[in-house]
Design a protein around this motif. Sequence first.
Motif, PDB file in Angstrom:
ATOM      1  N   VAL A 142       0.851  -1.187   0.000  1.00 39.08           N
ATOM      2  CA  VAL A 142       0.000   0.000   0.000  1.00 39.08           C
ATOM      3  C   VAL A 142       0.885   1.235   0.000  1.00 39.08           C
ATOM      4  CG1 VAL A 142      -1.785   1.252   1.281  1.00 39.08           C
ATOM      5  CG2 VAL A 142      -1.780  -1.257   1.259  1.00 39.08           C
ATOM      6  N   ARG A 143       0.685   2.084  -1.003  1.00 32.93           N
ATOM      7  CA  ARG A 143       1.471   3.319  -1.121  1.00 32.93           C
ATOM      8  C   ARG A 143       0.600   4.510  -0.772  1.00 32.93           C
ATOM      9  NH1 ARG A 143       5.076   1.688  -6.117  1.00 32.93           N
ATOM     10  NH2 ARG A 143       6.532   0.404  -4.942  1.00 32.93           N
ATOM     11  N   GLY A 144       1.196   5.458  -0.044  1.00 31.63           N
ATOM     12  CA  GLY A 144       0.489   6.666   0.348  1.00 31.63           C
ATOM     13  C   GLY A 144       0.051   7.480  -0.863  1.00 31.63           C
ATOM     14  N   THR A 145      -1.044   8.215  -0.697  1.00 35.96           N
ATOM     15  CA  THR A 145      -1.580   9.093  -1.743  1.00 35.96           C
ATOM     16  C   THR A 145      -1.738  10.498  -1.158  1.00 35.96           C
ATOM     17  OG1 THR A 145      -3.888   8.697  -1.143  1.00 35.96           O
ATOM     18  CG2 THR A 145      -2.897   7.166  -2.741  1.00 35.96           C
ATOM     19  N   ALA A 146      -2.195  11.421  -1.969  1.00 36.49           N
ATOM     20  CA  ALA A 146      -2.424  12.788  -1.498  1.00 36.49           C
ATOM     21  C   ALA A 146      -3.493  12.821  -0.401  1.00 36.49           C
ATOM     22  CB  ALA A 146      -2.840  13.680  -2.664  1.00 36.49           C
ATOM     23  N   GLN A 147      -4.411  11.862  -0.409  1.00 36.91           N
ATOM     24  CA  GLN A 147      -5.487  11.836   0.586  1.00 36.91           C
ATOM     25  C   GLN A 147      -5.151  10.994   1.821  1.00 36.91           C
ATOM     26  OE1 GLN A 147      -6.066  10.972  -2.763  1.00 36.91           O
ATOM     27  NE2 GLN A 147      -6.586  13.086  -3.230  1.00 36.91           N
ATOM     28  N   SER A 148      -4.070  10.240   1.784  1.00 34.93           N
ATOM     29  CA  SER A 148      -3.779   9.339   2.905  1.00 34.93           C
ATOM     30  C   SER A 148      -3.099  10.076   4.058  1.00 34.93           C
ATOM     31  CB  SER A 148      -2.917   8.158   2.433  1.00 34.93           C
ATOM     32  OG  SER A 148      -1.680   8.605   1.940  1.00 34.93           O
ATOM     33  N   ILE A 149      -3.039   9.393   5.188  1.00 33.36           N
ATOM     34  CA  ILE A 149      -2.491   9.965   6.416  1.00 33.36           C
ATOM     35  C   ILE A 149      -1.043  10.414   6.239  1.00 33.36           C
ATOM     36  CG2 ILE A 149      -1.846   7.715   7.339  1.00 33.36           C
ATOM     37  CD1 ILE A 149      -2.531   8.789  10.134  1.00 33.36           C
ATOM     38  N   ASP A 150      -0.286   9.705   5.403  1.00 35.14           N
ATOM     39  CA  ASP A 150       1.104  10.050   5.109  1.00 35.14           C
ATOM     40  C   ASP A 150       1.499   9.417   3.776  1.00 35.14           C
ATOM     41  OD1 ASP A 150       1.657   7.313   5.646  1.00 35.14           O
ATOM     42  OD2 ASP A 150       2.101   7.752   7.740  1.00 35.14           O
ATOM     43  N   LYS A 151       2.731   9.549   3.395  1.00 33.63           N
ATOM     44  CA  LYS A 151       3.199   9.037   2.094  1.00 33.63           C
ATOM     45  C   LYS A 151       3.931   7.703   2.233  1.00 33.63           C
ATOM     46  CE  LYS A 151       1.874  12.609  -0.252  1.00 33.63           C
ATOM     47  NZ  LYS A 151       0.621  12.566  -0.904  1.00 33.63           N
ATOM     48  N   ARG A 152       3.869   7.092   3.404  1.00 29.89           N
ATOM     49  CA  ARG A 152       4.594   5.843   3.653  1.00 29.89           C
ATOM     50  C   ARG A 152       4.068   4.690   2.820  1.00 29.89           C
ATOM     51  NH1 ARG A 152       3.982   4.656   9.700  1.00 29.89           N
ATOM     52  NH2 ARG A 152       4.484   2.620   8.892  1.00 29.89           N
ATOM     53  N   GLU A 153       4.971   3.756   2.556  1.00 29.30           N
ATOM     54  CA  GLU A 153       4.568   2.485   1.949  1.00 29.30           C
ATOM     55  C   GLU A 153       4.370   1.493   3.094  1.00 29.30           C
ATOM     56  OE1 GLU A 153       6.266   0.585  -1.807  1.00 29.30           O
ATOM     57  OE2 GLU A 153       7.251  -0.555  -0.208  1.00 29.30           O
ATOM     58  N   ARG A 154       3.278   0.765   3.034  1.00 29.72           N
ATOM     59  CA  ARG A 154       2.979  -0.219   4.072  1.00 29.72           C
ATOM     60  C   ARG A 154       2.809  -1.592   3.449  1.00 29.72           C
ATOM     61  NH1 ARG A 154       0.699   4.498   5.720  1.00 29.72           N
ATOM     62  NH2 ARG A 154       0.903   5.016   7.923  1.00 29.72           N
ATOM     63  N   MET A 155       3.261  -2.594   4.154  1.00 32.97           N
ATOM     64  CA  MET A 155       3.088  -3.987   3.753  1.00 32.97           C
ATOM     65  C   MET A 155       2.058  -4.574   4.711  1.00 32.97           C
ATOM     66  SD  MET A 155       5.512  -4.328   1.410  1.00 32.97           S
ATOM     67  CE  MET A 155       6.678  -5.630   1.275  1.00 32.97           C
ATOM     68  N   ILE A 156       0.876  -4.850   4.190  1.00 28.79           N
ATOM     69  CA  ILE A 156      -0.227  -5.316   5.029  1.00 28.79           C
ATOM     70  C   ILE A 156      -0.567  -6.741   4.627  1.00 28.79           C
ATOM     71  CG2 ILE A 156      -2.635  -4.923   5.685  1.00 28.79           C
ATOM     72  CD1 ILE A 156      -2.195  -1.946   5.095  1.00 28.79           C
ATOM     73  N   PRO A 157      -0.510  -7.675   5.576  1.00 34.14           N
ATOM     74  CA  PRO A 157      -0.814  -9.071   5.232  1.00 34.14           C
ATOM     75  C   PRO A 157      -2.256  -9.217   4.750  1.00 34.14           C
ATOM     76  CG  PRO A 157      -0.367  -8.839   7.592  1.00 34.14           C
ATOM     77  CD  PRO A 157      -0.201  -7.498   6.978  1.00 34.14           C
ATOM     78  N   TYR A 158      -2.416  -9.974   3.684  1.00 32.30           N
ATOM     79  CA  TYR A 158      -3.756 -10.239   3.167  1.00 32.30           C
ATOM     80  C   TYR A 158      -4.308 -11.443   3.933  1.00 32.30           C
ATOM     81  CZ  TYR A 158      -7.676 -10.908   0.086  1.00 32.30           C
ATOM     82  OH  TYR A 158      -8.950 -11.037  -0.399  1.00 32.30           O
ATOM     83  N   LEU A 159      -4.930 -11.152   5.054  1.00 34.03           N
ATOM     84  CA  LEU A 159      -5.513 -12.177   5.915  1.00 34.03           C
ATOM     85  C   LEU A 159      -6.989 -11.838   6.115  1.00 34.03           C
ATOM     86  CD1 LEU A 159      -2.632 -12.418   8.556  1.00 34.03           C
ATOM     87  CD2 LEU A 159      -3.181 -14.090   6.760  1.00 34.03           C
ATOM     88  N   PRO A 160      -7.856 -12.397   5.263  1.00 36.14           N
ATOM     89  CA  PRO A 160      -9.289 -12.117   5.394  1.00 36.14           C
ATOM     90  C   PRO A 160      -9.795 -12.474   6.788  1.00 36.14           C
ATOM     91  CG  PRO A 160      -8.828 -13.240   3.337  1.00 36.14           C
ATOM     92  CD  PRO A 160      -7.550 -13.274   4.145  1.00 36.14           C
ATOM     93  N   ASP A 161     -10.684 -11.634   7.285  1.00 40.20           N
ATOM     94  CA  ASP A 161     -11.326 -11.771   8.583  1.00 40.20           C
ATOM     95  C   ASP A 161     -10.392 -11.433   9.741  1.00 40.20           C
ATOM     96  OD1 ASP A 161     -13.712 -12.563   7.335  1.00 40.20           O
ATOM     97  OD2 ASP A 161     -13.067 -14.665   7.347  1.00 40.20           O
TER      98      ASP A 161
END
Length: 182
Positions: A142-161
């Motif tokens: 996940v890369r930050g956008t102009a609307q996001s909290i910051d410009k950081r890149e985040r690696m978020i595990p795809y773990l449904p539920d």
Amino acid sequence: MAVGDRSKASSKERVVLGKITSVYGVRGWVKVYSHTEPMDNILNYNPWYIELNGRVQAIEVDQGKRHGKGLIAKLVGCDDREVARSYCGVDISVDQGELPELEEGDYYWHQLEQLNVVTESGVELGRVDHLIATGSNDVLVVRGTAQSIDKRERMIPYLPDQVVKEINLEAGTIRVDWDPEF
């Protein structure tokens, strides 16, 4: 769950499933990198669409097989190394309608890319740039956008539920249980 072909959507109702990487031998065979899972599923699609010299064209696969840790393919009309070399570096795409239907709750990677990621408390973290297969679970990059909290890149595990709480394709969002500081 993100399953099936790890494909990327294109703008013309086609999905990129792989790439022709290099030549193989002298009789027109090419090496193929596949985003599909298992990798040889790409050989089940015919024709492939490629963009060559600024023009999209359909090419037919005559033969294909696993070779070592990868794939090789023989394309119809490609009978020597120099013709095969002209295909090197091109993306392989197929009509999106050719992809198998998924069960409810399953998504192709291209469906998740470019979705906005929001925490359960409403904090916008950015947009899914791409996914990574790690073996244990997929990871949303996940890369930050102009609307996001910051410009950081985040690696978020795809773990449904567990981490991924809701995917809304119509709204273009993924809701996650994730600390914005992480």
